[in-house]
Design a protein around this motif. Structure first.
Motif, short mmCIF file in Angstrom:
data_model
loop_
_atom_site.label_atom_id
_atom_site.label_comp_id
_atom_site.label_asym_id
_atom_site.label_seq_id
_atom_site.Cartn_x
_atom_site.Cartn_y
_atom_site.Cartn_z
N TRP A 63 0.85 -1.18 0.00
CA TRP A 63 0.00 0.00 0.00
C TRP A 63 0.89 1.24 0.00
O TRP A 63 1.61 1.49 0.98
N SER A 64 0.84 2.01 -1.08
CA SER A 64 1.72 3.17 -1.23
C SER A 64 1.00 4.46 -0.91
O SER A 64 -0.20 4.61 -1.15
N SER A 65 1.74 5.42 -0.39
CA SER A 65 1.20 6.76 -0.13
C SER A 65 1.12 7.52 -1.46
O SER A 65 1.77 7.16 -2.45
N PRO A 66 0.33 8.60 -1.52
CA PRO A 66 0.10 9.30 -2.79
C PRO A 66 1.37 9.77 -3.50
O PRO A 66 1.49 9.58 -4.72
N LEU A 67 2.31 10.38 -2.79
CA LEU A 67 3.48 10.92 -3.46
C LEU A 67 4.40 9.81 -3.97
O LEU A 67 5.07 9.98 -5.00
N VAL A 68 4.43 8.68 -3.29
CA VAL A 68 5.18 7.54 -3.80
C VAL A 68 4.54 7.03 -5.09
O VAL A 68 5.22 6.75 -6.08
N THR A 69 3.21 6.94 -5.09
CA THR A 69 2.49 6.48 -6.28
C THR A 69 2.68 7.45 -7.43
O THR A 69 2.93 7.03 -8.58
N PHE A 70 2.60 8.75 -7.16
CA PHE A 70 2.76 9.73 -8.22
C PHE A 70 4.21 9.79 -8.72
O PHE A 70 4.46 10.10 -9.88
N ALA A 71 5.15 9.51 -7.85
CA ALA A 71 6.56 9.51 -8.27
C ALA A 71 6.84 8.37 -9.24
O ALA A 71 7.60 8.53 -10.20
N THR A 72 6.24 7.20 -8.99
CA THR A 72 6.44 6.06 -9.89
C THR A 72 5.48 6.12 -11.07
O THR A 72 5.75 5.53 -12.13
N GLY A 73 4.35 6.81 -10.89
CA GLY A 73 3.36 6.90 -11.96
C GLY A 73 2.57 5.64 -12.17
O GLY A 73 1.88 5.50 -13.19
N ALA A 74 2.67 4.69 -11.22
CA ALA A 74 1.99 3.41 -11.38
C ALA A 74 1.51 2.90 -10.03
O ALA A 74 2.05 3.26 -8.98
N GLY A 75 0.50 2.04 -10.06
CA GLY A 75 0.00 1.46 -8.82
C GLY A 75 -1.19 0.57 -9.10
O GLY A 75 -1.67 0.48 -10.24
N ASP A 76 -1.67 -0.11 -8.06
CA ASP A 76 -2.87 -0.91 -8.22
C ASP A 76 -4.03 -0.27 -7.47
O ASP A 76 -3.92 0.88 -7.01
N CYS A 77 -5.12 -0.99 -7.31
CA CYS A 77 -6.37 -0.36 -6.90
C CYS A 77 -6.28 0.38 -5.57
O CYS A 77 -6.82 1.48 -5.43
N GLU A 78 -5.59 -0.18 -4.57
CA GLU A 78 -5.54 0.51 -3.29
C GLU A 78 -4.69 1.78 -3.36
O GLU A 78 -4.92 2.74 -2.62
N ASP A 79 -3.72 1.82 -4.28
CA ASP A 79 -2.91 3.03 -4.45
C ASP A 79 -3.76 4.16 -5.04
O ASP A 79 -3.64 5.32 -4.62
N TYR A 80 -4.61 3.83 -6.01
CA TYR A 80 -5.57 4.81 -6.53
C TYR A 80 -6.48 5.30 -5.41
O TYR A 80 -6.72 6.50 -5.27
N ALA A 81 -7.01 4.36 -4.64
CA ALA A 81 -7.97 4.70 -3.58
C ALA A 81 -7.35 5.61 -2.53
O ALA A 81 -7.96 6.59 -2.08
N ILE A 82 -6.11 5.31 -2.12
CA ILE A 82 -5.43 6.12 -1.11
C ILE A 82 -5.16 7.52 -1.65
O ILE A 82 -5.37 8.52 -0.95
N ALA A 83 -4.72 7.62 -2.89
CA ALA A 83 -4.45 8.94 -3.49
C ALA A 83 -5.73 9.76 -3.58
O ALA A 83 -5.73 10.97 -3.29
N LYS A 84 -6.84 9.14 -3.94
CA LYS A 84 -8.11 9.86 -4.03
C LYS A 84 -8.59 10.29 -2.64
O LYS A 84 -9.10 11.40 -2.47
N PHE A 85 -8.43 9.41 -1.68
CA PHE A 85 -8.80 9.71 -0.29
C PHE A 85 -8.06 10.97 0.19
O PHE A 85 -8.67 11.88 0.76
N ALA A 86 -6.74 11.03 -0.06
CA ALA A 86 -5.94 12.18 0.37
C ALA A 86 -6.28 13.43 -0.42
O ALA A 86 -6.37 14.53 0.14
N ALA A 87 -6.48 13.29 -1.73
CA ALA A 87 -6.77 14.45 -2.57
C ALA A 87 -8.13 15.05 -2.23
O ALA A 87 -8.29 16.29 -2.18
#
Length: 265
Positions: A139-163
């Motif tokens: 489970w990655s935090s938003p900035l880690v996910t945005f830095a790699t530009g890739a992720g799976d469903c929970e990474d999308y969900a966490i980024a949306k939750f924070a945004a």
């Protein structure tokens, strides 16, 4: 008999009026008329899908979420610094994330939710944890996910939750929900936001936001928010209502899961 009969009649009348006018003060609660079990069935949960959930005090999923929360706290500081002086911000991921939040802030209501759902779906490439990290269920935090530009469903969900939170949506109206995909036989995570007392799903699999009552082929397992992780409970329908008539669109008569399989993209 006459006097006693009249006296008993008046006592019945007085007692009846007392129940009408002074029931709450005299501890004549609904529980005396409706059993606690029946009340549970009548009352609807405020959580997504209208189901009750109990808080988890331990377990792997709770520990995983606590780790994400610690990372979110650190990233909020970084985002605040970049937000205050974007010219000197050295994190392209933070600037990209803030741009999405900026666009969402210019919108209201459903349009705000839809903007974040669409923008984050487009900003992240779907990629499994095994392909990205060589292990499952990361489970990655938003900035880690945005830095790699890739992720799976929970990474999308966490980024949306924070945004959504940064864009001004109340924490009371935000959730991450782990669902069981009954077609694919795997777990899936989505962000959910409440608008006008209706829960909308922000899913990386689609741009359109679907209301929880219209979700198909998913079984809700866990719900997550700022207060922690909760597990959905199975609430049986009233005896007078059949399971088929009372069940929501998604299956809810599930057994408590013993673990999670890796969520899909």
């Amino acid at each position: 008999m006459g006097i006693f009969g009249h006296s008993q009649t008046w006592r019945v009348i007085v007692l009846a009026w007392g129940m009408v006018w002074f029931g709450p003060a005299a501890q004549l609660t609904a529980g005396t008329l409706i059993s606690p079990g029946a009340l549970d069935l009548i009352r609807k949960s405020a959580e997504p899908f209208g189901l009750f959930a109990s808080k988890l005090s331990g377990g792997a999923l709770r520990e995983k979420w606590l780790g994400v929360e610690r990372k979110l706290d650190d990233e909020r500081v970084q985002l605040a610094l970049c937000d205050g002086d974007r010219a000197r911000c050295v994190s392209p991921a933070a600037l990209q994330f803030l741009a999405i939040v900026d666009n969402a802030r210019t919108r209201e209501g459903r349009a705000r939710l839809g903007e974040i759902n669409r923008a984050i779906n487009l900003a992240i490439r779907p990629m499994s944890d095994m392909a990205q990290y060589g292990q499952s269920d990361v489970w990655s935090s938003p900035l880690v996910t945005f830095a790699t530009g890739a992720g799976d469903c929970e990474d999308y969900a966490i980024a949306k939750f924070a945004a959504l939170r940064m864009a001004g949506v109340s924490a009371d109206d935000l959730r991450i929900v782990v669902l069981r995909d009954t077609i694919r036989g795997e777990d899936h995570a989505v962000a959910m936001a409440r608008l006008d007392d209706r829960w909308l799903t922000l899913d990386n699999r689609r741009m359109a936001m679907v209301e929880d009552a219209d979700v198909r082929n998913y079984r809700p397992l866990f719900v997550i928010d700022d207060r922690g992780v909760m597990r959905y409970e199975d609430m049986p329908p009233p005896a007078s209502v059949s399971r088929q008539e009372s069940a929501p669109a998604m299956a809810v008569n599930f057994a408590a899961p013993t673990g999670l399989t890796p969520p899909s993209n």
